[in-house]
Scaffold this motif. Structure first.
Motif, short mmCIF file in Angstrom:
data_model
loop_
_atom_site.label_atom_id
_atom_site.label_comp_id
_atom_site.label_asym_id
_atom_site.label_seq_id
_atom_site.Cartn_x
_atom_site.Cartn_y
_atom_site.Cartn_z
N TRP A 124 -10.01 4.98 -29.33
CA TRP A 124 -11.33 4.96 -28.97
C TRP A 124 -11.60 5.34 -27.49
CZ3 TRP A 124 -14.28 5.21 -33.06
CH2 TRP A 124 -13.99 4.44 -33.97
N ARG A 125 -12.51 6.16 -27.45
CA ARG A 125 -12.94 6.66 -26.03
C ARG A 125 -14.16 6.23 -25.36
NH1 ARG A 125 -9.81 12.40 -27.36
NH2 ARG A 125 -7.82 11.76 -26.79
N TRP A 126 -14.41 6.00 -24.20
CA TRP A 126 -15.91 5.61 -24.00
C TRP A 126 -16.74 6.89 -24.02
CZ3 TRP A 126 -19.09 6.91 -19.94
CH2 TRP A 126 -20.22 5.96 -19.51
N MET A 127 -17.90 6.67 -24.38
CA MET A 127 -18.98 7.66 -24.18
C MET A 127 -20.42 7.23 -23.76
SD MET A 127 -20.09 8.88 -28.13
CE MET A 127 -21.29 9.90 -27.59
N GLY A 128 -20.41 6.14 -23.28
CA GLY A 128 -21.41 5.40 -22.88
C GLY A 128 -21.45 3.95 -23.16
N PRO A 129 -22.49 3.16 -22.68
CA PRO A 129 -22.44 1.60 -22.64
C PRO A 129 -22.46 1.32 -24.18
CG PRO A 129 -23.92 2.43 -20.89
CD PRO A 129 -23.50 3.70 -21.44
N GLY A 130 -21.53 0.61 -24.57
CA GLY A 130 -21.52 0.22 -25.88
C GLY A 130 -21.13 1.32 -27.10
N MET A 131 -20.89 2.25 -26.52
CA MET A 131 -20.76 3.44 -27.39
C MET A 131 -19.30 4.21 -27.19
SD MET A 131 -24.10 5.75 -27.02
CE MET A 131 -25.78 4.68 -27.05
N ARG A 132 -18.44 4.43 -28.38
CA ARG A 132 -17.26 5.33 -28.32
C ARG A 132 -17.05 6.04 -29.13
NH1 ARG A 132 -13.45 -0.26 -28.53
NH2 ARG A 132 -15.47 -1.03 -29.44
N TRP A 133 -16.06 6.96 -29.03
CA TRP A 133 -15.79 8.06 -30.13
C TRP A 133 -14.34 8.30 -30.23
CZ3 TRP A 133 -13.67 12.81 -29.21
CH2 TRP A 133 -13.40 13.10 -27.89
N SER A 134 -13.77 8.94 -31.21
CA SER A 134 -12.53 9.21 -31.66
C SER A 134 -12.34 10.41 -32.45
CB SER A 134 -12.23 8.09 -32.67
OG SER A 134 -10.78 8.40 -32.79
N ARG A 135 -11.53 11.44 -31.90
CA ARG A 135 -11.17 12.63 -32.69
C ARG A 135 -10.40 12.55 -33.53
NH1 ARG A 135 -14.12 16.66 -33.05
NH2 ARG A 135 -14.58 16.53 -30.54
N SER A 193 -31.82 14.94 -23.85
CA SER A 193 -31.36 14.69 -22.47
C SER A 193 -30.42 15.62 -22.06
CB SER A 193 -31.20 13.44 -22.38
OG SER A 193 -30.35 12.99 -21.19
N ALA A 194 -30.41 16.08 -20.54
CA ALA A 194 -29.56 16.54 -19.79
C ALA A 194 -28.13 15.89 -19.81
CB ALA A 194 -29.88 17.25 -18.56
N ILE A 195 -28.51 14.42 -19.43
CA ILE A 195 -27.39 13.63 -19.44
C ILE A 195 -26.63 13.69 -20.70
CG2 ILE A 195 -26.33 11.47 -18.86
CD1 ILE A 195 -28.73 11.20 -16.90
N ALA A 196 -27.34 13.45 -21.72
CA ALA A 196 -26.72 13.32 -23.12
C ALA A 196 -26.04 14.85 -23.48
CB ALA A 196 -27.59 13.03 -24.26
N ARG A 197 -26.37 15.81 -23.18
CA ARG A 197 -25.86 17.16 -23.46
C ARG A 197 -24.69 17.26 -22.86
NH1 ARG A 197 -31.31 19.09 -22.85
NH2 ARG A 197 -30.94 19.80 -20.91
N ALA A 198 -24.38 16.62 -21.49
CA ALA A 198 -23.29 17.00 -20.74
C ALA A 198 -22.18 15.93 -21.24
CB ALA A 198 -23.53 16.50 -19.40
#
Length: 229
Positions: free
Chosen positions: A121-132, A217-222
């Motif tokens: 699991w990798r961090w992508m934002g507060p309370g949000m994670r993702w996995s490839r 959102s530009a931040i979300a796009r990044a």
């Protein structure tokens, strides 16, 4: 109760074996828990079998049998160097031995992910994670898991291609409908939504994306660009 199912065109493609690797993983995960859709796939398979039986037999070319026998009798290719299989086998064992990230109690991995490598699991934002999810023999498949905490919301977005989602646990509402464990969703460029997680527990989704998510959102796009979604 599962409220959202793949359309018949997806079930037909599943029965025909024409789904791409990413779509096959997501739809197979849904089928594991949905008796209704499994019955739909079986019905399409029965129809396909009946159509094949009703077709007129086609004659093979006169030399077809001879060519087939010649290929069977042809000498095998020269064996690879003795060390090559050992290296390949070691790499395969290393990939297969990679531990999968932890899931909440009571949540199990879909069998459609057997043979796939799943990252931590990798961090992508507060309370949000993702996995490839790495799909064997399908480098172009863009499959991943999202793990979002209760009450959190993904950034508002649409899609440059097609996003298929299977909800493994938890629930969210995206302005169109409520999606909970077992549900399936297909969203394309005609859909602009913001999934908002419900209270009571985190939500984990398995997704396959053709193209990219197009965030407002530009931040979300990044962040999306770094994640690869």
């Amino acid at each position: 109760m599962i409220a959202h199912h793949p359309a018949d065109e997806w079930l037909l493609r599943a029965a025909a074996g024409t789904l791409d690797a990413g779509a096959a993983i997501v739809i197979s995960a849904h089928l594991e828990g949905c008796a209704h859709c499994r019955a739909g796939v079986r019905a399409f398979e029965d129809v396909g079998g009946a159509m094949l039986e009703s077709m007129e037999p086609a004659l093979l070319a006169p030399e077809a049998l001879a060519r087939t026998l010649a290929r069977i009798d042809a000498p095998a290719h020269a064996p690879a160097p003795a060390h090559a299989p050992k290296v390949a086998a070691a790499s395969a064992r290393a990939a297969g031995a990679r531990p999968r990230p932890a899931l909440p109690p009571g949540v199990s991995w879909p069998r459609s992910l057997d043979g796939c490598a799943v990252s931590r699991w990798r961090w992508m934002g507060p309370g949000m994670r993702w996995s490839r999810v790495e799909v064997p023999n399908a480098d172009d498949a863009n499959v991943f898991l999202l793990r979002i905490g209760a009450g959190k919301a993904l950034a508002n977005h649409t899609h440059s291609g097609l996003e298929l989602t299977h909800v493994m646990c938890g629930s969210f509402h995206d302005g169109r409908s409520r999606f909970a464990a077992g549900d399936f969703d297909a969203a394309d460029g005609s859909v602009r939504h913001q999934p908002v997680l419900e209270d009571g527990g985190e939500c984990i989704c398995l997704a396959s994306v053709q193209g990219r998510l197009v965030f407002d959102s530009a931040i979300a796009r990044a962040i999306g660009s770094l994640v690869g979604i």
